[in-house]
Design a protein around this motif. Structure first.
Motif, short mmCIF file in Angstrom:
data_model
loop_
_atom_site.label_atom_id
_atom_site.label_comp_id
_atom_site.label_asym_id
_atom_site.label_seq_id
_atom_site.Cartn_x
_atom_site.Cartn_y
_atom_site.Cartn_z
N ALA A 185 60.55 37.22 7.19
CA ALA A 185 60.17 37.90 8.44
C ALA A 185 60.19 36.94 9.62
O ALA A 185 59.96 35.74 9.46
CB ALA A 185 58.77 38.50 8.30
N LYS A 219 61.37 20.53 8.91
CA LYS A 219 60.52 21.73 8.80
C LYS A 219 60.15 21.99 7.35
O LYS A 219 59.02 22.38 7.05
CB LYS A 219 61.26 22.94 9.39
N PRO A 240 48.27 33.33 13.12
CA PRO A 240 48.23 32.44 11.96
C PRO A 240 49.63 32.21 11.43
O PRO A 240 50.50 33.08 11.56
CB PRO A 240 47.39 33.22 10.95
N LYS A 298 56.36 22.31 6.46
CA LYS A 298 55.82 23.58 5.96
C LYS A 298 55.39 23.47 4.50
O LYS A 298 54.57 24.24 4.03
CB LYS A 298 56.87 24.68 6.10
N MET A 338 59.35 34.42 2.70
CA MET A 338 58.98 34.79 4.07
C MET A 338 60.26 34.87 4.91
O MET A 338 60.64 33.91 5.58
CB MET A 338 58.02 33.75 4.66
N ILE A 391 51.64 32.29 8.42
CA ILE A 391 51.45 32.87 7.07
C ILE A 391 52.03 31.94 6.00
O ILE A 391 51.42 31.69 4.96
CB ILE A 391 52.12 34.26 6.98
N LEU A 392 53.21 31.40 6.30
CA LEU A 392 53.87 30.51 5.33
C LEU A 392 52.99 29.29 5.05
O LEU A 392 52.78 28.91 3.89
CB LEU A 392 55.23 30.08 5.89
N PHE A 408 62.10 30.80 5.75
CA PHE A 408 63.35 30.92 6.51
C PHE A 408 63.16 30.14 7.80
O PHE A 408 62.04 30.03 8.31
CB PHE A 408 63.65 32.39 6.83
N1 CTP Z 1 56.27 32.01 9.72
C1 CTP Z 1 55.05 32.48 9.30
N2 CTP Z 1 54.06 32.73 10.20
C2 CTP Z 1 54.25 32.47 11.51
C3 CTP Z 1 55.50 31.99 11.95
C4 CTP Z 1 56.50 31.76 11.02
O1 CTP Z 1 54.87 32.69 8.10
N3 CTP Z 1 53.27 32.73 12.36
C5 CTP Z 1 57.31 31.75 8.72
C6 CTP Z 1 58.58 32.54 8.89
O2 CTP Z 1 58.53 33.77 8.18
C7 CTP Z 1 59.63 31.61 8.31
C8 CTP Z 1 59.06 30.24 8.61
O3 CTP Z 1 57.69 30.40 8.87
O4 CTP Z 1 59.74 31.75 6.94
C9 CTP Z 1 59.68 29.46 9.71
O5 CTP Z 1 59.65 30.21 10.89
P1 CTP Z 1 60.03 29.51 12.27
O6 CTP Z 1 59.75 30.48 13.37
O7 CTP Z 1 61.38 28.90 12.19
O8 CTP Z 1 58.97 28.35 12.22
P2 CTP Z 1 57.90 27.87 13.18
O9 CTP Z 1 56.82 27.25 12.37
O10 CTP Z 1 57.51 28.94 14.12
O11 CTP Z 1 58.69 26.68 13.85
P3 CTP Z 1 59.07 26.33 15.31
O12 CTP Z 1 58.21 25.17 15.58
O13 CTP Z 1 60.52 25.99 15.18
O14 CTP Z 1 58.77 27.52 16.16
#
Ligand code: CTP
Length: 431
Positions: A292, A371, A332, A375, A290, A334-335, A353
């Motif tokens: 994106a 994280k 949502p 995650k 992931m 996705i990860l 990422f």
């Molecule tokens: N990601 C995802 N779906 C989302 C947001 C993020 O799959 N709705 C994935 C991204 O592609 C990436 C990872 O989660 O691989 C981390 O993204 P990041 O934006 O750093 O994480 P967040 O969970 O949004 O953390 P934060 O609380 O720092 O915003």
């Protein structure tokens, strides 16, 4: 260079005429070897006229020249386009019941196969097992493109455009030219050395199914406006290209689609579209990356026509300067969904990422390690973001964290291609 163009019996045989032209115009000496079924779609006179050579499908013509052995032995490249489910099955089981399958058994050069068929046939476990067998033997299988098929249906199964296949052929020819003389036979044995392996488009991801997401999603407000981010998608694209070069079958789900030869591109815009495409492809994959920048929020409502300013004159004579309030809802994750829904021994390795900044609560790496735990993915590639870090740059600096180790691997500043190879170096042993 001497190229054998194998053509199996599918409707996409007509596209092989354009591939033949491209190869011939580039100066290659092309011999077309169709199957008997292929001649039902495009006749022998067409192949003979375009290649300037006689065409036969069986081993009984010109026997004195022993074509069933000579063609394969002398070729610098064998490309089969389209490769039908039947041809893949015959090649995987080593049958030699026509000239093309004989050529495949005698070839000692890179072999490229471009499957094309209906989605159901492509998805069938028998076809998938045959593709895996061929890939493991070093055949470069170019995944079919998604799109309109022969009937009214759409899905993976289309033969990629001839220009894409031509680019894959040229890449294989260039690799084999620079490879050591002792290249192992494609489709015959395990590679002797990494360089020989790379020469055939094989590598440590040979036959692995890889899904990469790339780019920033766009969340529409109305037909002209969207909420987006500054991700260029370059790192995700570099990861996809590097995986394909190491032999993987790659699906790239991206909001910044560009043609990448040999890679199945699924264009998307919104987080919801990306979720659907990634989950669909992940169901039959070994790795999901992931990369994106998925928007965490989207506008709660979409205005079907452009949101206008109001031009009402107020009681005090002034113009209405009010602005609409945009309500957001969560997208949502996705990860997280990929991690939550995996199970069993065949679960894909999941790579996330993270763009992080350090703050009073902790350093970049402390936040990133938290994280990774939160995650639940196997690998997290951490980018430090800040004012001096530009989006869209060609270089990147990352730390790669693994669940199996406390140590981070620092990479860069390096090209996004080099960063991608470092990521695959970490992921490949986890497969
Ligand atoms: N990601 C995802 N779906 C989302 C947001 C993020 O799959 N709705 C994935 C991204 O592609 C990436 C990872 O989660 O691989 C981390 O993204 P990041 O934006 O750093 O994480 P967040 O969970 O949004 O953390 P934060 O609380 O720092 O915003």
């Amino acid at each position: 260079m001497r190229v054998v163009l194998g053509v199996a019996g599918g409707i996409a045989a007509y596209k092989a005429c354009s591939l033949l032209r491209l190869l011939a115009e580039a100066g290659h000496d092309v011999t077309v070897v169709p199957t008997a079924a292929a001649l039902r779609f495009v006749g022998a006179p067409t192949w003979a006229a375009l290649s300037g050579k006689p065409v036969s499908t069986d081993v009984w013509s010109d026997v004195h020249e022993v074509p069933h052995v000579r063609l394969g032995q002398e070729a610098d490249l064998v490309v089969v386009a389209p490769a039908t489910a039947d041809l893949l099955a015959r090649a995987a089981t080593g049958q030699a019941d026509d000239l093309l399958t004989n050529v495949l058994l005698t070839a000692r050069c890179p072999v490229v196969m471009a499957p094309a068929m209906h989605t159901e046939m492509w998805d069938h476990p028998a076809t998938q097992a045959n593709v895996a067998t061929l890939s493991e033997r070093g055949v470069h299988v170019v995944p079919p493109a998604s799109g309109r098929l022969t009937g009214k249906d759409t899905g993976p199964g289309r033969l990629p455009d001839p220009e894409e296949l031509y680019a894959v052929c040229e890449r294989e020819l260039a690799r084999s030219a620079s490879a050591s003389a002792s290249v192992a036979p494609a489709g015959a044995a395990a590679p002797a050395t990494p360089s020989a392996d790379a020469a055939r488009g094989g590598g440590d991801l040979t036959g692995r199914r890889v899904v990469v997401s790339a780019g920033g999603t766009r969340e529409p407000l109305d037909p002209v406006r969207f909420l987006g981010n500054r991700s260029s998608g370059k790192q995700g694209h570099a990861l996809a290209v590097a995986a394909a070069a190491r032999g993987a079958l790659v699906t790239l789900v991206t909001s910044a689609p560009t043609d990448v030869p040999g890679i199945d591109i699924v264009p998307v815009e919104t987080a919801l579209q990306m979720r659907e495409a990634v989950l669909e492809a992940a169901a039959r994959s070994d790795v999901v990356v992931m990369a994106a920048a998925v928007a965490d929020f989207r506008p709660a409502t979409y205005a079907p026509s452009k949101i206008k300013k109001t031009h009402d004159v107020q009681a005090d004579g002034g113009e209405d300067d009010s602005a609409p309030t945009i309500t957001l809802v969560r997208n949502p994750d996705i990860l997280a969904e990929l991690v939550a829904t995996r199970g069993g021994a065949s679960s894909p390795v999941i790579v996330g990422f993270a763009a992080e900044t350090g703050d009073a609560e902790g350093s970049v790496l402390e936040h990133a390690r938290a994280k990774l735990e939160r995650k639940g993915c196997d690998v997290l590639v951490v980018n430090e973001v800040g004012e001096d870090r530009t989006f869209g740059a060609d270089d990147n600096t990352v730390t790669i964290l693994r669940r199996v180790s406390d140590e981070g691997i620092e990479v860069g500043p390096a090209s996004k291609a080099a960063v991608s190879d470092a990521v695959w170096d970490v992921v490949a042993p986890l497969l």
